[in-house]
Design a protein around this motif. Structure first.
Motif, PDB file in Angstrom:
ATOM      1  N   PRO A 108       0.799  -1.239   0.000  1.00 26.01           N
ATOM      2  CA  PRO A 108       0.000   0.000   0.000  1.00 26.01           C
ATOM      3  C   PRO A 108       0.825   1.280   0.000  1.00 26.01           C
ATOM      4  O   PRO A 108       0.431   2.264  -0.621  1.00 26.01           O
ATOM      5  N   ASP A 109       1.981   1.273   0.668  1.00 22.93           N
ATOM      6  CA  ASP A 109       2.804   2.472   0.693  1.00 22.93           C
ATOM      7  C   ASP A 109       3.847   2.503  -0.410  1.00 22.93           C
ATOM      8  O   ASP A 109       4.783   3.303  -0.368  1.00 22.93           O
ATOM      9  N   VAL A 110       3.687   1.627  -1.393  1.00 20.50           N
ATOM     10  CA  VAL A 110       4.480   1.731  -2.619  1.00 20.50           C
ATOM     11  C   VAL A 110       3.467   1.995  -3.741  1.00 20.50           C
ATOM     12  O   VAL A 110       2.702   2.939  -3.641  1.00 20.50           O
ATOM     13  N   PHE A 111       3.402   1.198  -4.778  1.00 21.26           N
ATOM     14  CA  PHE A 111       2.432   1.482  -5.842  1.00 21.26           C
ATOM     15  C   PHE A 111       0.995   1.327  -5.364  1.00 21.26           C
ATOM     16  O   PHE A 111       0.085   1.958  -5.894  1.00 21.26           O
ATOM     17  N   GLY A 112       0.783   0.451  -4.382  1.00 21.67           N
ATOM     18  CA  GLY A 112      -0.548   0.320  -3.801  1.00 21.67           C
ATOM     19  C   GLY A 112      -1.627  -0.023  -4.806  1.00 21.67           C
ATOM     20  O   GLY A 112      -2.742   0.496  -4.741  1.00 21.67           O
ATOM     21  N   ILE A 113      -1.305  -0.911  -5.744  1.00 23.48           N
ATOM     22  CA  ILE A 113      -2.242  -1.246  -6.820  1.00 23.48           C
ATOM     23  C   ILE A 113      -3.210  -2.333  -6.361  1.00 23.48           C
ATOM     24  O   ILE A 113      -2.830  -3.271  -5.669  1.00 23.48           O
ATOM     25  N   SER A 114      -4.475  -2.208  -6.794  1.00 24.38           N
ATOM     26  CA  SER A 114      -5.465  -3.240  -6.501  1.00 24.38           C
ATOM     27  C   SER A 114      -6.115  -3.696  -7.798  1.00 24.38           C
ATOM     28  O   SER A 114      -5.909  -3.096  -8.872  1.00 24.38           O
ATOM     29  N   GLY A 152       8.890  -2.937 -12.845  1.00 25.13           N
ATOM     30  CA  GLY A 152       8.238  -4.109 -12.262  1.00 25.13           C
ATOM     31  C   GLY A 152       6.742  -4.180 -12.455  1.00 25.13           C
ATOM     32  O   GLY A 152       6.107  -5.160 -12.050  1.00 25.13           O
ATOM     33  N   LEU A 153       6.139  -3.183 -13.116  1.00 29.31           N
ATOM     34  CA  LEU A 153       4.681  -3.155 -13.239  1.00 29.31           C
ATOM     35  C   LEU A 153       4.134  -4.286 -14.110  1.00 29.31           C
ATOM     36  O   LEU A 153       2.978  -4.690 -13.956  1.00 29.31           O
ATOM     37  N   VAL A 154       4.951  -4.808 -15.020  1.00 31.34           N
ATOM     38  CA  VAL A 154       4.494  -5.913 -15.856  1.00 31.34           C
ATOM     39  C   VAL A 154       4.360  -7.209 -15.050  1.00 31.34           C
ATOM     40  O   VAL A 154       3.750  -8.175 -15.516  1.00 31.34           O
ATOM     41  N   LYS A 184     -10.154   4.990 -18.548  1.00 28.09           N
ATOM     42  CA  LYS A 184     -10.395   5.302 -17.126  1.00 28.09           C
ATOM     43  C   LYS A 184      -9.200   4.900 -16.239  1.00 28.09           C
ATOM     44  O   LYS A 184      -9.348   4.243 -15.203  1.00 28.09           O
ATOM     45  N   VAL A 185      -8.033   5.333 -16.671  1.00 25.76           N
ATOM     46  CA  VAL A 185      -6.798   5.055 -15.931  1.00 25.76           C
ATOM     47  C   VAL A 185      -6.843   5.720 -14.558  1.00 25.76           C
ATOM     48  O   VAL A 185      -7.232   6.886 -14.425  1.00 25.76           O
ATOM     49  N   THR A 186      -6.441   4.970 -13.528  1.00 25.77           N
ATOM     50  CA  THR A 186      -6.440   5.511 -12.165  1.00 25.77           C
ATOM     51  C   THR A 186      -5.042   5.835 -11.661  1.00 25.77           C
ATOM     52  O   THR A 186      -4.869   6.698 -10.810  1.00 25.77           O
ATOM     53  N   THR A 187      -4.019   5.135 -12.182  1.00 29.32           N
ATOM     54  CA  THR A 187      -2.658   5.377 -11.704  1.00 29.32           C
ATOM     55  C   THR A 187      -1.675   5.116 -12.837  1.00 29.32           C
ATOM     56  O   THR A 187      -1.937   4.321 -13.744  1.00 29.32           O
ATOM     57  N   SER A 188      -0.543   5.814 -12.781  1.00 23.43           N
ATOM     58  CA  SER A 188       0.441   5.713 -13.847  1.00 23.43           C
ATOM     59  C   SER A 188       1.833   5.942 -13.284  1.00 23.43           C
ATOM     60  O   SER A 188       1.990   6.404 -12.144  1.00 23.43           O
ATOM     61  N   TYR A 191      10.059   4.886  -1.727  1.00 27.71           N
ATOM     62  CA  TYR A 191       8.803   5.386  -2.281  1.00 27.71           C
ATOM     63  C   TYR A 191       8.239   6.396  -1.293  1.00 27.71           C
ATOM     64  O   TYR A 191       8.314   6.205  -0.078  1.00 27.71           O
ATOM     65  N   ASN A 192       7.661   7.461  -1.825  1.00 26.47           N
ATOM     66  CA  ASN A 192       7.229   8.552  -0.957  1.00 26.47           C
ATOM     67  C   ASN A 192       5.715   8.581  -0.760  1.00 26.47           C
ATOM     68  O   ASN A 192       4.957   8.862  -1.684  1.00 26.47           O
ATOM     69  N   THR A 193       5.300   8.248   0.436  1.00 30.57           N
ATOM     70  CA  THR A 193       3.932   8.511   0.885  1.00 30.57           C
ATOM     71  C   THR A 193       4.031   9.178   2.253  1.00 30.57           C
ATOM     72  O   THR A 193       5.022   9.009   2.972  1.00 30.57           O
ATOM     73  N   LEU A 194       3.010   9.928   2.602  1.00 29.35           N
ATOM     74  CA  LEU A 194       3.027  10.644   3.874  1.00 29.35           C
ATOM     75  C   LEU A 194       2.632   9.732   5.027  1.00 29.35           C
ATOM     76  O   LEU A 194       1.806   8.829   4.863  1.00 29.35           O
TER      77      LEU A 194
END
Length: 543
Positions: free
Chosen positions: A213-219, A237-239, A270-274, A339-342
């Motif tokens: 969740p605190d990296v790409f956090g993809i679902s 690594g997204l592939v 309807k892309v949500t993240t890139s 990776y930067n998340t608050l």
């Protein structure tokens, strides 16, 4: 006492098999040279992967063979990733943006047996082929209707014809998780490029880390647009992450830097993240601004490869409601490092305070150990002030370059990244420079990255770079090199005055020069090496 749990090998084959069963209906949408919008499912993709695996076997490819690719982000390249690695071979992604001499060296050094290429790279390979005697043949990633008709490439095949009549049944071999799966070469800014050989195990561990969740956090509910090229460090690594999670994939093909195409894909799919480098985001933001368009489904983007200017953060958030996240890593790290998340307590801070944190490179992902050291290799404290060379170690970080005789790590197993940074007490890393780019003026260090970030805040600056140039009094002084925004005619003196009060007075660049464009490396970073060459004989205005 040992645990008594199953010992299943961590291989990329497991991602393929899992995604096909659990996420069969998830889509993969691609822009390709022969199809403006190709669409199919994970089930379709992995059925074709088995056909490709059969075709590779018929070509005479065997366990341990290295198979090269020169291709953009699309569904055929994805098929290659899985068919090659899951068959026990090594998928060698080659960066077509490198100089021809580097491409020749890389393909020969890797001993690529076959090379799969997009149509537009055929002329490039035709020139290189005579110097690549190890390559047994070339496969063009297209159908018969779009095959080059008069190519001089030896043993040339059409991809769709090659796999067309193959069986959809293939028995995947049982692989050792430490077996090599993929190979990627560094951009070779000094000397020849170096190969980084990933294993199945390192790839799977890295994939787990990127999905947190605190990296790409993809679902599975996400629609992901990887703009970072698949020929560079596994497309971050997204592939692997997207099939493991079941997310819909949208692939921009050769249109990765085209703002219009990116905007259309984001809105239609309807892309949500890139994820992409800062130059990509500048292209998208400029297109959106010029055409008064929005991207309502896009919620977050990841930027890396170079320090991201603050205006990108501000424009995405204020105009489009999109959060930007910094990431840092390198080819030798698979590539994820930070990776930067608050953190929760930061969410109550003002936007200026939050932006200050977001501009740094973030916190280490679990699995990556980081330390900063001084010139004598003494470890420095995480106090947000001490700055030193960054060293890393972890289960997906390089130990030795491909075919090298000695380890790339020190005696204690740490790999020196070549970055200079500080770490604060919260665990956030701020990179101040690359070791080779730090400016030493009058015996004191100046951060070129901080100066560049400051310059980018000026409304008339489209892109900026700062390099150290020889100075008769101070050894080196910073020179600001600027690409003005279209229609702007900024004044050099006013630009230099803009730094006052924002950085230490003695950090302020000594002079400013305008250029129509800045040189970039094959991975989209500003090439400081080329800039230093360009301004080698620079004469300071007051010298």
């Amino acid at each position: 006492m040992l645990g008594q749990m199953m010992n299943m090998p961590l291989t990329t084959t497991s991602i393929l098999q899992f995604a096909e069963k659990v996420y069969a209906r998830s889509e993969i949408v691609s822009v390709t040279a022969d199809n403006p919008l190709h669409r199919y499912t994970y089930a379709d993709a992995f059925q074709r992967v088995r056909k490709l695996a059969n075709a590779l076997k018929k070509l005479g490819c065997e366990d341990g063979d290295v198979i090269g690719t020169l291709a953009w982000n699309d569904y055929r390249h994805l098929e290659l990733y899985y068919a090659i690695s899951c068959s026990g071979m090594v998928c060698h992604t080659v960066n077509p943006r490198l100089f021809p001499e580097q491409l020749q060296y890389i393909i020969d050094h890797a001993e690529d047996k076959f090379v799969f290429i997009d149509v537009m790279f055929v002329p490039l390979l035709e020139k290189l082929a005579p110097a690549l005697p190890r390559v047994k043949g070339y496969i063009v990633l297209t159908d018969e209707a779009h095959m080059p008709t008069a190519s001089t490439l030896p043993n040339l095949h059409c991809y769709e014809t090659l796999i067309g009549k193959e069986s959809t049944e293939f028995e995947w071999p049982t692989l050792d998780e430490n077996q090599a799966s993929a190979l990627c070469y560094t951009s070779g800014t000094t000397g020849n490029p170096k190969g980084v050989l990933y294993s199945h195990r390192t790839t799977i561990l890295h994939t787990y880390a990127t999905a947190m969740p605190d990296v790409f956090g993809i679902s599975v509910r996400d629609v992901v647009l990887p703009i970072v090229p698949m020929f560079h460090v596994n497309g971050w690594g997204l592939v692997y992450t997207c099939p493991m999670i079941g997310a819909k994939l949208v692939m921009p093909g050769p249109k990765m830097g085209d703002g219009e195409t990116l905007c259309r894909l984001i809105n239609e799919e309807k892309v949500t993240t890139s994820a992409g480098v800062p130059t990509v985001w500048l292209a998208l933001l400029n297109y959106l601004d010029q055409n008064k368009l929005k991207v309502p489904t896009l919620k977050r983007v990841t930027t890396g490869g170079a320090a991201c200017p603050q205006p990108i953060f501000d424009n995405f958030r204020e105009k489009y409601g999109v959060e930007v996240h910094h990431a840092w890593g390198m080819t030798e790290m698979s590539p994820l490092g930070t990776y930067n998340t608050l953190k929760p307590h930061m969410l109550e801070w003002s936007e200026d305070e939050k932006t200050k944190v977001k501009l740094n490179q973030g916190r280490p992902a679990y699995g990556v150990e980081i330390k900063i050291v001084d010139d004598n290799n003494n470890e420095l404290p995480w106090d947000g002030k001490s700055s030193g060379s960054v060293k890393v170690r972890g289960p997906w970080i390089i130990q030795r370059y491909f075919k090298a005789e000695a380890d790339a790590t020190d005696a204690d197993g740490w790999f020196e990244t070549g970055d200079v940074a500080s770490m604060d007490p919260e665990g956030y890393m701020t990179i101040t420079d690359r070791t080779k780019d730090v400016i030493k003026s009058g015996g004191e260090w100046i951060s070129s990255i901080e100066l560049e970030n400051t310059a980018m805040l000026h409304p008339a600056v489209a892109e900026a770079a700062v390099i150290g140039v020889s100075h008769p009094k101070w050894t080196e002084r910073p020179l600001l090199v600027v690409v003005p925004k279209a229609g702007s005619q900024p004044d050099k003196a006013e630009l230099l005055q803009f730094f006052e009060g924002k950085v230490a007075k003695w950090w302020i660049p000594e002079a400013c020069e305008f250029v129509t464009e800045l040189p970039h490396t094959a991975t989209g970073k500003i090439s400081k090496k080329d800039l230093r060459t360009q301004f080698t004989d620079y004469l300071w205005p007051d010298a």
